[in-house]
Design a protein around this motif. Sequence first.
Motif, PDB file in Angstrom:
ATOM      1  N   LYS A   1       0.827  -1.208   0.000  1.00 44.76           N
ATOM      2  CA  LYS A   1       0.000   0.000   0.000  1.00 44.76           C
ATOM      3  C   LYS A   1       0.861   1.257   0.000  1.00 44.76           C
ATOM      4  O   LYS A   1       0.577   2.223  -0.703  1.00 44.76           O
ATOM      5  N   VAL A   2       1.922   1.248   0.792  1.00 45.16           N
ATOM      6  CA  VAL A   2       2.820   2.401   0.841  1.00 45.16           C
ATOM      7  C   VAL A   2       3.487   2.587  -0.514  1.00 45.16           C
ATOM      8  O   VAL A   2       3.529   3.695  -1.054  1.00 45.16           O
ATOM      9  N   TRP A   3       3.990   1.501  -1.097  1.00 47.35           N
ATOM     10  CA  TRP A   3       4.643   1.590  -2.391  1.00 47.35           C
ATOM     11  C   TRP A   3       3.664   2.078  -3.468  1.00 47.35           C
ATOM     12  O   TRP A   3       4.023   2.897  -4.320  1.00 47.35           O
ATOM     13  N   ALA A   4       2.439   1.629  -3.445  1.00 50.42           N
ATOM     14  CA  ALA A   4       1.455   2.068  -4.449  1.00 50.42           C
ATOM     15  C   ALA A   4       1.295   3.585  -4.417  1.00 50.42           C
ATOM     16  O   ALA A   4       1.198   4.235  -5.464  1.00 50.42           O
ATOM     17  N   ALA A   5       1.286   4.171  -3.227  1.00 49.66           N
ATOM     18  CA  ALA A   5       1.153   5.629  -3.105  1.00 49.66           C
ATOM     19  C   ALA A   5       2.424   6.334  -3.567  1.00 49.66           C
ATOM     20  O   ALA A   5       2.347   7.340  -4.276  1.00 49.66           O
ATOM     21  N   VAL A   6       3.586   5.833  -3.192  1.00 46.28           N
ATOM     22  CA  VAL A   6       4.852   6.450  -3.584  1.00 46.28           C
ATOM     23  C   VAL A   6       5.039   6.347  -5.096  1.00 46.28           C
ATOM     24  O   VAL A   6       5.449   7.304  -5.759  1.00 46.28           O
ATOM     25  N   ARG A   7       4.697   5.203  -5.646  1.00 45.58           N
ATOM     26  CA  ARG A   7       4.901   4.940  -7.066  1.00 45.58           C
ATOM     27  C   ARG A   7       3.991   5.780  -7.965  1.00 45.58           C
ATOM     28  O   ARG A   7       4.301   6.043  -9.116  1.00 45.58           O
TER      29      ARG A   7
END
Length: 138
Positions: free
Chosen positions: A16-22
């Motif tokens: 979830k964190v990576w999806a937002a950063v990406r």
Amino acid sequence: MAHIHKEFLVDSTPDKVWAAVRDVGEVHRRLVPGFVTDTRLEVDTRVVTFVNGVVVHELLVDIDDEARRVAYAVVGGSLAPKHHHASMQVFAEGEERSRFVWITDVTPDDLAGPIAEMVDQGAGVIKQTLETPATPDD
């Protein structure tokens, strides 16, 4: 060259964190709402407008899904240091927690203080945003 290193834990899954950063074109919605008021993509560059009126043009250097890392460099705008390169990376800290690492290198050195303040403010918003439960519209 000044080096700014910000690291913090986020109570959210690494995916979830990576999806937002990406989602590099939606920084103002998914990562730092209120701190960044607009993000616009122009080919390999994003134009980021901060709440304080600063506008930066960031060359997207790398988006690495395997390493969960985004790297960018400021190449223009109202804050255009001689050199500004940064990366954000997400690491798993178990299944439900993430470690967020944000590293910035900047010259001249006298910009380190103001940029470190922006990084600190941004990190607080990132943590709060990513730990807020999603609504049905997300």
